[in-house]
Design an enzyme around this catalytic site. Structure first.
Site, PDB file in Angstrom:
ATOM      1  NE  ARG A  15       4.753   8.436  -4.751  1.00 59.58           N
ATOM      2  CZ  ARG A  15       5.528   8.056  -3.756  1.00 59.58           C
ATOM      3  NH1 ARG A  15       5.511   6.806  -3.343  1.00 59.58           N
ATOM      4  NH2 ARG A  15       6.331   8.919  -3.187  1.00 59.58           N
ATOM      5  CG  ASP A  29      -0.584   1.283  -8.541  1.00 56.03           C
ATOM      6  OD1 ASP A  29       0.531   1.539  -8.055  1.00 56.03           O
ATOM      7  OD2 ASP A  29      -1.576   0.948  -7.857  1.00 56.03           O
ATOM      8  CE1 TYR A  46      -7.033   7.025  -7.468  1.00 54.45           C
ATOM      9  CE2 TYR A  46      -7.495   7.785  -5.245  1.00 54.45           C
ATOM     10  CZ  TYR A  46      -6.595   7.536  -6.259  1.00 54.45           C
ATOM     11  OH  TYR A  46      -5.263   7.800  -6.078  1.00 54.45           O
ATOM     12  NE  ARG A  61      -5.095  -2.163  -8.865  1.00 59.31           N
ATOM     13  CZ  ARG A  61      -3.860  -2.422  -9.296  1.00 59.31           C
ATOM     14  NH1 ARG A  61      -2.947  -1.457  -9.308  1.00 59.31           N
ATOM     15  NH2 ARG A  61      -3.548  -3.628  -9.725  1.00 59.31           N
TER      16      ARG A  61
END
Lengths: 245, 245
Positions: free
Chosen positions: A50, A52, A111, A198
């Site tokens: 998922r 954001d 990522y 993050r």
């Protein structure tokens, strides 16, 4: 019935995130609606991770099942046609075995987080990178980041809303490199906690500006307390790069 | 009176181009209005090269004169403040000697042209690259491109509206490289004719898809006839990279 594996690129800005939600358009909903328009079939599209609201993808992976028969190329082109004008592109489509599951059978995700480190505002990268004006020491960030690599309890870097059963994760890679006025943070793991990348980047920024050292980062990790680590970096700079199977 | 040299980044999409025009917002006008707002002075901002509507810049250079006294850092930050929300960022500001002229004293300009070469549409690069779906042979493009390097009459690659006195230009560099599914064309010269880079790239695409060879490119160049070269590539992929002095 055929299971299909998709590789998907998207600009996260207009979406509430990957997952279907009542408060706005999601990538998942856009894909499910495109499948419905082209096949007449109502499917559930499962993503490998998922993302954001505002987070982008270069290679999100997802799957769904179709009764109707297609070739992969036809399905890719038809999906892209029906996705217009949403900034979502189906880059690749492959038939997958029945037991393939974009989320459950993935053995690794990667990522990249982009920071533009300069005084001047962003013109070409608005919404596509985190703008940090204070000079960042990328080498110090990289060195400190190695504290987080390996198997740890990542409670300090986990969103309060995180639904994972365990805060134990193994971080395979956390590399920080400078390319001109851009800093790129590369992260890879079997899987991540909610906001983990993050929160790690937001904490590494404290190292980059010289406020924290590697020892502070280690203390934050060992505290197993979200309030002991740094702030959550904005979604703008985060890109889901790839999923491994 | 102080002459100031600016290095400017912009997203070309919302603009009619660099130059002031009656039919919409230009980068030049946005900069002149920002200068007026911060200093009360009406100035003419001179750019090192005019970019067309939709063409981007990573490092456009321009200059103007101010009566009021500023430091370079203050001027940069104030200009960026007054430019909001236009996607224009003043990356650097330096005091320049009286005889500096962004266009007239420049000894070299460089551009990069980005092509995304894949079947799937663009999600992250909409308006930021030329989308070419037919497979391109970047090596063949690079090899053929060398025909154009050097001193030539570039009439075949010149827009009909071009105001340059002479079609003679010396092209210092025209390199084509593939990076994943992206093809980058790097062009450098003292100066370029109007649409020259886009016309060269549009013609190199014919080589990339195998329709043309290096000999066809040479014939087009020697014809000194715009109709003998390929089409004009779209503005989306073109970036003004830097100007040399």
């Amino acid at each position: 019935m055929q299971r299909w594996k998709l590789t998907v690129e998207y600009d996260g800005r207009p979406f509430v995130g990957w997952q279907r939600q009542d408060n706005g358009p999601s990538v998942q909903q856009s894909l499910e609606e495109a499948v419905l328009r082209l096949s007449g079939e109502t499917v559930r599209v499962h993503g490998s991770g998922r993302t954001d609201a505002g987070v982008h993808a270069l290679g999100q992976v997802c799957h769904f099942d179709l009764e109707k028969t297609f070739t992969g190329l036809k399905l890719r082109d038809a999906l892209n046609f029906h996705l217009k004008p949403a900034p979502i592109a189906v880059v690749a489509v492959e038939p997958a075995p029945e037991d393939f599951h974009a989320r459950l059978t993935s053995t690794g995700r990667s990522y990249v987080y982009r920071i533009v480190n300069r005084r001047a505002p962003l013109a070409l990268d608005v919404g596509r990178a985190w703008h940090v004006t204070r000079p960042l020491n990328a080498e110090a960030m990289h060195e400190a980041a190695q504290v987080l690599v390996g198997a740890h309890d990542f409670t300090s870097f986990r969103a309060s809303l995180c639904q994972a059963k365990s805060p134990l994760k193994t971080l395979d890679r956390l590399d920080v490199e400078r390319v001109g006025d851009e800093i790129r943070v590369h992260a890879a793991a079997r899987s991540f906690l909610h906001h983990q990348v993050r929160n790690m980047v937001g904490t590494l920024e404290l190292v980059g500006i010289g406020k924290w050292g590697a020892a502070d980062l280690r203390r934050a990790l060992e505290a197993r307390d979200r309030s002991k680590a740094g702030p959550t970096a904005p979604p703008d700079g985060l890109y889901f790069v790839s999923a491994r199977y």
